[in-house]
Design an enzyme around this catalytic site. Structure first.
Site, short mmCIF file in Angstrom:
data_model
loop_
_atom_site.label_atom_id
_atom_site.label_comp_id
_atom_site.label_asym_id
_atom_site.label_seq_id
_atom_site.Cartn_x
_atom_site.Cartn_y
_atom_site.Cartn_z
N GLY A 32 -3.41 18.88 -0.44
CA GLY A 32 -3.89 19.46 -1.26
C GLY A 32 -3.51 19.31 -3.01
N VAL A 33 -2.82 21.10 -3.53
CA VAL A 33 -2.79 20.65 -4.76
C VAL A 33 -2.40 19.56 -5.43
CG1 VAL A 33 -2.75 21.44 -6.96
CG2 VAL A 33 -3.08 23.12 -4.74
N ASP A 34 -1.28 19.28 -4.62
CA ASP A 34 -0.03 18.11 -5.26
C ASP A 34 -1.42 16.75 -5.27
OD1 ASP A 34 2.03 17.48 -6.12
OD2 ASP A 34 2.98 17.08 -3.58
N SER A 122 2.18 27.81 -1.88
CA SER A 122 2.46 28.22 -0.53
C SER A 122 1.27 28.54 0.61
CB SER A 122 3.34 29.07 -0.46
OG SER A 122 4.84 28.39 -1.06
N GLY A 124 -1.64 27.54 1.43
CA GLY A 124 -2.81 26.45 1.67
C GLY A 124 -1.24 25.61 2.98
N TYR A 126 2.05 25.41 3.43
CA TYR A 126 2.71 26.21 3.47
C TYR A 126 2.84 27.11 4.58
CZ TYR A 126 5.90 22.93 1.62
OH TYR A 126 6.90 21.54 1.13
N1 AR6 Z 1 -7.01 23.72 -7.83
C1 AR6 Z 1 -6.66 24.41 -7.13
N2 AR6 Z 1 -6.50 24.76 -5.99
C2 AR6 Z 1 -6.89 23.52 -5.31
C3 AR6 Z 1 -6.70 22.75 -5.65
C4 AR6 Z 1 -7.21 22.03 -6.44
N3 AR6 Z 1 -7.19 21.04 -6.33
N4 AR6 Z 1 -6.76 21.84 -4.12
C5 AR6 Z 1 -6.65 22.54 -2.56
N5 AR6 Z 1 -5.68 23.88 -4.32
P1 AR6 Z 1 -1.29 23.40 -0.72
P2 AR6 Z 1 1.20 25.00 -0.48
C6 AR6 Z 1 -5.65 25.23 -2.79
O1 AR6 Z 1 -1.53 22.99 0.53
O2 AR6 Z 1 0.70 25.86 0.49
C7 AR6 Z 1 0.95 19.40 -0.49
O3 AR6 Z 1 1.41 18.17 0.72
C8 AR6 Z 1 -5.48 25.60 -1.85
O4 AR6 Z 1 -6.81 25.94 -1.22
O5 AR6 Z 1 -1.86 22.72 -1.71
O6 AR6 Z 1 2.16 25.36 -0.98
C9 AR6 Z 1 2.54 19.70 -1.33
O7 AR6 Z 1 3.03 18.23 -1.33
C10 AR6 Z 1 -4.94 26.43 -1.14
O8 AR6 Z 1 -5.31 28.02 -1.49
O9 AR6 Z 1 0.21 24.06 -1.36
C11 AR6 Z 1 3.17 20.21 -0.48
O10 AR6 Z 1 3.71 19.25 1.13
C12 AR6 Z 1 -3.16 26.09 -2.57
O11 AR6 Z 1 -4.29 25.32 -3.24
C13 AR6 Z 1 2.67 20.86 0.09
O12 AR6 Z 1 1.40 20.60 -0.13
C14 AR6 Z 1 -2.18 26.08 -2.10
O13 AR6 Z 1 -2.81 24.80 -1.61
C15 AR6 Z 1 2.61 22.81 -0.60
O14 AR6 Z 1 1.79 23.33 -0.05
#
Ligand code: AR6
Length: 171
Positions: A32-34, A122, A124, A126
């Site tokens: 994801g973002v991370d 959270s 995505g 999560y």
């Molecule tokens: N820019 C903006 N938003 C984004 C991007 C980006 N480049 N990429 C994804 N999103 P998530 P969580 C959106 O899963 O739910 C990781 O593995 C995505 O579409 O990134 O807090 C961490 O290491 C969604 O709407 O974060 C943790 O293990 C939102 O960002 C876990 O995921 C959040 O999705 C955290 O999960």
């Protein structure tokens, strides 16, 4: 007062003082973002996360907390890593999700940031339902005093952007 703005796009491309990362407790990266932040920001971010783990976060960062590192090669100056709660059908963890935004704002203040970009923490991997995640995010940032001039929500997907638009309209 902090101005809340919405952008559809990629948080790693934002020219702001600080971008917030939806990390996990290990601080050692993920998807994801991370994943995007570590990929585009380069190894310097991970090196600083490892140093934080070794120095004062031996057991990792708890959900709802936030900590800052360099932003490496990204246009931003800092990455503020926060750990959202995993969504639960049986337990209300919304206080932890609100805390992610409050703590990120507190860290942004400590850094002296005037602009910061936030993802939908959270919402995505999560599993937090998008409408509710957007409401908590927008209400918390709106209600938390900070030195930021702009708090920018950067939404990757159209449905996320719509949910945040609705949450801002409901303020
Ligand atoms: N820019 C903006 N938003 C984004 C991007 C980006 N480049 N990429 C994804 N999103 P998530 P969580 C959106 O899963 O739910 C990781 O593995 C995505 O579409 O990134 O807090 C961490 O290491 C969604 O709407 O974060 C943790 O293990 C939102 O960002 C876990 O995921 C959040 O999705 C955290 O999960």
């Amino acid at each position: 007062m902090t101005r809340i703005t919405l952008v559809r796009g990629d948080i790693t491309e934002q020219h702001v003082d600080a971008i917030v990362n939806a990390a996990n407790s290990s601080l050692l990266g993920g998807g994801g973002v991370d994943g995007a932040i570590h990929r585009r920001g380069g190894p310097e971010i991970l090196a600083e996360c490892r140093a934080l783990r070794a120095a004062k976060l031996g057991r990792g960062l708890r959900p709802g907390a936030a900590v800052a590192t360099t932003a490496g090669l990204l246009p931003a100056r800092w990455v503020i890593h926060t750990v959202g709660p995993v969504y639960s059908h049986t337990e209300d963890r919304s206080a932890q999700l609100a805390s992610c935004y409050r703590e990120s704002l507190r860290v942004a203040d400590e850094l002296g940031a005037t602009t910061a970009a936030f993802p939908a923490v959270s919402a995505g991997v999560y599993g937090w339902p998008m409408e509710d995640a957007a409401r908590i995010a927008v209400e918390t940032v709106h209600a938390t005093p900070s030195g930021l001039e702009e708090a920018r929500f950067v939404l990757f997907e159209a449905r996320a952007y719509i949910a945040f638009e609705n949450a801002v309209a409901a303020l």
